[in-house]
Motif scaffolding. Structure first.
Motif, PDB file in Angstrom:
ATOM      1  N   UNK A  86       0.964  -1.129   0.025  1.00 42.29           N
ATOM      2  CA  UNK A  86      -0.108  -0.052  -0.207  1.00 42.29           C
ATOM      3  C   UNK A  86       0.956   1.163  -0.052  1.00 42.29           C
ATOM      4  N   UNK A  87       0.288   2.326  -0.770  1.00 42.02           N
ATOM      5  CA  UNK A  87       0.923   3.569  -0.731  1.00 42.02           C
ATOM      6  C   UNK A  87       0.051   4.556  -0.221  1.00 42.02           C
ATOM      7  N   UNK A  88       0.648   5.929   0.139  1.00 41.76           N
ATOM      8  CA  UNK A  88      -0.114   6.844   0.852  1.00 41.76           C
ATOM      9  C   UNK A  88      -1.233   7.343  -0.358  1.00 41.76           C
ATOM     10  N   UNK A  89      -0.770   7.150  -1.484  1.00 41.41           N
ATOM     11  CA  UNK A  89      -1.938   7.719  -2.508  1.00 41.41           C
ATOM     12  C   UNK A  89      -3.121   6.518  -2.699  1.00 41.41           C
ATOM     13  N   UNK A  90      -3.358   5.619  -2.090  1.00 42.60           N
ATOM     14  CA  UNK A  90      -4.093   4.607  -1.870  1.00 42.60           C
ATOM     15  C   UNK A  90      -5.004   5.188  -1.103  1.00 42.60           C
ATOM     16  N   UNK A  91      -4.928   6.102   0.042  1.00 44.77           N
ATOM     17  CA  UNK A  91      -5.768   6.507   1.042  1.00 44.77           C
ATOM     18  C   UNK A  91      -6.818   7.013   0.342  1.00 44.77           C
ATOM     19  N   UNK A  92      -8.147   6.414   0.688  1.00 43.44           N
ATOM     20  CA  UNK A  92      -9.318   7.025   0.025  1.00 43.44           C
ATOM     21  C   UNK A  92     -10.564   6.173   0.860  1.00 43.44           C
ATOM     22  N   UNK A  93     -11.798   6.587   0.634  1.00 44.67           N
ATOM     23  CA  UNK A  93     -13.010   5.667   1.036  1.00 44.67           C
ATOM     24  C   UNK A  93     -13.007   4.717  -0.095  1.00 44.67           C
ATOM     25  N   UNK A  94     -13.088   3.430   0.220  1.00 46.47           N
ATOM     26  CA  UNK A  94     -13.405   2.359  -0.827  1.00 46.47           C
ATOM     27  C   UNK A  94     -14.865   1.927  -0.545  1.00 46.47           C
ATOM     28  N   UNK A  95     -15.390   1.614  -1.791  1.00 44.16           N
ATOM     29  CA  UNK A  95     -16.946   1.618  -1.929  1.00 44.16           C
ATOM     30  C   UNK A  95     -16.998   0.172  -2.762  1.00 44.16           C
ATOM     31  N   UNK A  96     -17.760  -1.056  -2.253  1.00 41.06           N
ATOM     32  CA  UNK A  96     -18.159  -2.072  -3.033  1.00 41.06           C
ATOM     33  C   UNK A  96     -19.236  -1.604  -4.053  1.00 41.06           C
ATOM     34  N   UNK A  97     -19.570  -2.186  -5.324  1.00 43.76           N
ATOM     35  CA  UNK A  97     -20.550  -1.744  -6.150  1.00 43.76           C
ATOM     36  C   UNK A  97     -21.049  -2.932  -6.995  1.00 43.76           C
ATOM     37  N   UNK A  98     -22.291  -2.711  -7.609  1.00 40.22           N
ATOM     38  CA  UNK A  98     -22.643  -3.964  -8.544  1.00 40.22           C
ATOM     39  C   UNK A  98     -23.195  -3.217  -9.640  1.00 40.22           C
TER      40      UNK A  98
END
Length: 128
Positions: A86-98
């Motif tokens: 993991x990298x600092x630029x991976x910082x985010x809110x992650x959402x699952x979707x369909x």
């Protein structure tokens, strides 16, 4: 109605690993794609990875190829996103979707606005 519950986010140091989970329920069709997006404040939601259920193939954004792995456990109706290096630029809110129906393109080719159902999101923070 399809329901998605995201979990697994947290705080990790750069180079570390996290596994996100998306528990899905309520499907009435097998014509769908399921995947992960992420979003940081002020930026558009971007596709990270998704599973094309028609042929079982997975798509990855260039920024995560070789580091993230999407998998599924059909017995648990759960999709996982294993995130390594993991990298600092991976910082985010992650959402699952369909996305249903899945369509004829590989799933990440569809803009997030085409995806119909969303989990509540899980925060991933990578410290440097």
């Amino acid at each position: 109605e399809v329901q998605l519950v995201d979990s697994g986010g947290g705080l990790v140091q750069a180079g570390g690993t996290l596994r996100l989970s998306c528990a899905a329920s309520g499907f009435t069709t097998d014509d769908y794609a399921i995947g992960w997006f992420r979003q940081v404040p002020g930026k558009e939601r971007e596709g990270v990875s998704c599973l094309n259920t028609k042929d079982g193939t997975t798509d990855y954004a260039d920024s995560v190829k070789g580091r993230f792995t999407l998998s599924s456990d059909n017995s648990k109706n759960t999709v996982y996103l294993e995130m390594t290096s993991l990298k600092p630029e991976d910082t985010a809110v992650y959402y699952c979707s369909v996305l249903s129906p899945q369509g004829y393109l590989s799933c990440l080719r569809y803009h997030y606005s085409h995806w119909q159902r969303w989990g509540q999101g899980t925060q991933v923070t990578v410290s440097s």
